[in-house]
Design an enzyme around this catalytic site. Structure first.
Site, PDB file in Angstrom:
ATOM      1  N   THR A   1      11.305 -20.520  -9.476  1.00  0.00           N
ATOM      2  CA  THR A   1      10.860 -20.523 -10.868  1.00  0.00           C
ATOM      3  C   THR A   1      11.576 -21.577 -11.704  1.00  0.00           C
ATOM      4  O   THR A   1      10.988 -22.171 -12.609  1.00  0.00           O
ATOM      5  CB  THR A   1      11.097 -19.129 -11.492  1.00  0.00           C
ATOM      6  OG1 THR A   1      10.333 -18.160 -10.764  1.00  0.00           O
ATOM      7  CG2 THR A   1      10.676 -19.096 -12.950  1.00  0.00           C
TER       8      THR A   1
ATOM      9  N   ASP B   1       8.277 -21.786  -2.233  1.00  0.00           N
ATOM     10  CA  ASP B   1       8.075 -20.600  -3.066  1.00  0.00           C
ATOM     11  C   ASP B   1       8.776 -19.469  -2.331  1.00  0.00           C
ATOM     12  O   ASP B   1       8.435 -19.160  -1.189  1.00  0.00           O
ATOM     13  CB  ASP B   1       6.591 -20.293  -3.233  1.00  0.00           C
ATOM     14  CG  ASP B   1       6.335 -19.128  -4.187  1.00  0.00           C
ATOM     15  OD1 ASP B   1       7.041 -18.107  -4.071  1.00  0.00           O
ATOM     16  OD2 ASP B   1       5.430 -19.231  -5.037  1.00  0.00           O
TER      17      ASP B   1
ATOM     18  N   THR C   1      13.981 -16.454  -6.973  1.00  0.00           N
ATOM     19  CA  THR C   1      14.721 -15.194  -7.077  1.00  0.00           C
ATOM     20  C   THR C   1      14.242 -14.115  -6.108  1.00  0.00           C
ATOM     21  O   THR C   1      15.009 -13.222  -5.751  1.00  0.00           O
ATOM     22  CB  THR C   1      14.645 -14.637  -8.510  1.00  0.00           C
ATOM     23  OG1 THR C   1      13.277 -14.413  -8.861  1.00  0.00           O
ATOM     24  CG2 THR C   1      15.280 -15.595  -9.503  1.00  0.00           C
ATOM     25  N   ASP C   2      12.983 -14.164  -5.676  1.00  0.00           N
ATOM     26  CA  ASP C   2      12.453 -13.070  -4.862  1.00  0.00           C
ATOM     27  C   ASP C   2      13.235 -12.859  -3.572  1.00  0.00           C
ATOM     28  O   ASP C   2      13.445 -11.714  -3.154  1.00  0.00           O
ATOM     29  CB  ASP C   2      10.977 -13.309  -4.535  1.00  0.00           C
ATOM     30  CG  ASP C   2      10.062 -13.034  -5.714  1.00  0.00           C
ATOM     31  OD1 ASP C   2      10.524 -12.423  -6.696  1.00  0.00           O
ATOM     32  OD2 ASP C   2       8.882 -13.427  -5.655  1.00  0.00           O
TER      33      ASP C   2
ATOM     34  N   THR D   1      21.108   2.815   3.776  1.00  0.00           N
ATOM     35  CA  THR D   1      20.536   3.769   2.834  1.00  0.00           C
ATOM     36  C   THR D   1      19.554   3.116   1.873  1.00  0.00           C
ATOM     37  O   THR D   1      19.687   1.945   1.506  1.00  0.00           O
ATOM     38  CB  THR D   1      21.642   4.471   2.019  1.00  0.00           C
ATOM     39  OG1 THR D   1      21.037   5.331   1.045  1.00  0.00           O
ATOM     40  CG2 THR D   1      22.529   3.477   1.299  1.00  0.00           C
TER      41      THR D   1
ATOM     42  N   CYS E   1      19.408   4.153  -1.112  1.00  0.00           N
ATOM     43  CA  CYS E   1      20.050   4.275  -2.427  1.00  0.00           C
ATOM     44  C   CYS E   1      20.666   2.942  -2.844  1.00  0.00           C
ATOM     45  O   CYS E   1      21.151   2.173  -2.014  1.00  0.00           O
ATOM     46  CB  CYS E   1      21.129   5.350  -2.403  1.00  0.00           C
ATOM     47  SG  CYS E   1      20.504   7.003  -2.067  1.00  0.00           S
TER      48      CYS E   1
END
Length: 335
Positions: free
Chosen positions: A13, A57, A89-90, A271, A273
């Site tokens: 980006t 990208d 960033t992805d 995990t 979490c």
């Protein structure tokens, strides 16, 4: 002596421009960057800009891109005092994690950054992220791969993208920040890895070697069967509940996992979490994984577990790779 930094523009980006189809990568980023930083030369380290011929990208990132990006850094390693990689960033946390394994023992900073809003926009976060990265890379002794975003300096292999649109998009939920920028620049030197001797090779990755198996209510054994029985699969990241708990009442699923381990597939349990770690055996369901030989992944992020498995399978014999998955190699996990 003033340091010299190489900025590698790989895409993302930060260098995109708006189009009728949304943001798209465009060439010519260096001119735009130098215009933005004009007038600050005396306050910044010297830098060169290298723009990849084929911009990435980050949603289209493939394992071979890690080798290519590391190869660019390796090519210029002796010529610069530090490196800034501009990346989408992805998949930034995946790339930062993998580079940390490839460059173990490094003695220079490799700082990965990008932005949520392109540099070309009037209001953007790109300029601050670039400036902060340059200041950290050019003014401080840092010997590891980091992500610098929204004033936070994070260990690359502990980082995760935690927000889709917030400018504070990255955090390291299970590890303290390495530095932060407010009115002052603060570097927490006691948390940094020690400098080593740069001695690294560039692995060739098999994109089919590692897969992710998510656990969810009602997950059918056929999903595991399809993933685990492909001849190229050598490693699996098992994404479980809580402290590392699978649905052990699903005997068919457990049998698929056990059979895979017997065939030599390395299964690592992490995990779902955001914070905390796998404690395989804290509950009876998790103890089932101990019995069948699944490797507990401590507090590895999904991104770090996935890239560490890829790296070890590409560089080590299978038994050695399995043993090293439980070892802290470069700050990626708590032992």
């Amino acid at each position: 002596m003033k340091r010299k930094i190489l900025i590698i523009y790989a895409g993302g980006t930060i260098g995109m421009q708006a189009s009728e189809n949304g943001y798209v990568p465009v060439a010519g980023f260096e001119q735009q960057l130098r215009e933005q930083l004009a007038g600050h030369a005396g306050q910044l380290p010297g830098f060169d800009v290298l723009e990849l011929a084929q911009l990435i990208d980050s949603a289209n990132l493939q394992p071979h891109h890690w080798t290519e990006l590391a190869g660019v850094i390796q090519q210029y390693w002796s010529l610069y005092d530090g490196f800034i990689l501009l990346h989408g960033t992805d998949t930034m946390a995946y790339t930062a994690s993998m580079l940390s394994f490839i460059f173990q023992g490094m003695d220079k900073p490799v700082i990965v950054t990008g932005s949520q809003i392109p540099l070309s926009e009037l209001r953007n976060d790109a300029r601050d992220n670039l400036l902060t990265s340059l200041m950290f890379a050019g003014g401080y002794d840092i010997s590891e791969v980091c992500i610098c975003f929204n004033g936070r300096l994070l260990r690359g292999n502990r980082s995760r993208k935690v927000k889709t649109t917030g400018l504070d998009a990255f955090d390291s939920p299970n590890a303290g920040w390495l530095g932060q920028v407010g009115i002052n620049i603060e570097l927490y030197s006691g948390r940094l890895l020690r400098a080593g001797k740069a001695d690294f090779a560039l692995p060739a990755f098999n994109p089919d070697a590692v897969v992710v198996l998510p656990v969810y209510p009602g997950v059918p054994a056929r999903i595991a069967c399809d993933l685990l029985n492909h001849k190229e699969v050598k490693g699996v990241v098992l994404h479980t509940y809580g402290a590392g708990n699978p649905p052990d009442a699903n005997s068919e699923l457990m049998a698929e996992l056990e059979d895979a381990v017997k065939r030599g597939v390395i299964i690592v349990n992490v995990t779902q979490c955001l914070q905390g770690q796998v404690i395989q055996g804290a509950y009876a369901t998790g103890a089932t994984l101990n019995r069948i030989g699944v490797v507990p992944g401590s507090d590895l992020t999904l991104e770090a577990a996935f890239t560490k498995l890829h790296y070890l399978l590409a560089t080590q014999p299978p038994e050695r790779a399995r043993e090293m998955m439980s070892r802290n190699l470069c700050g990626e996990m708590t032992e």
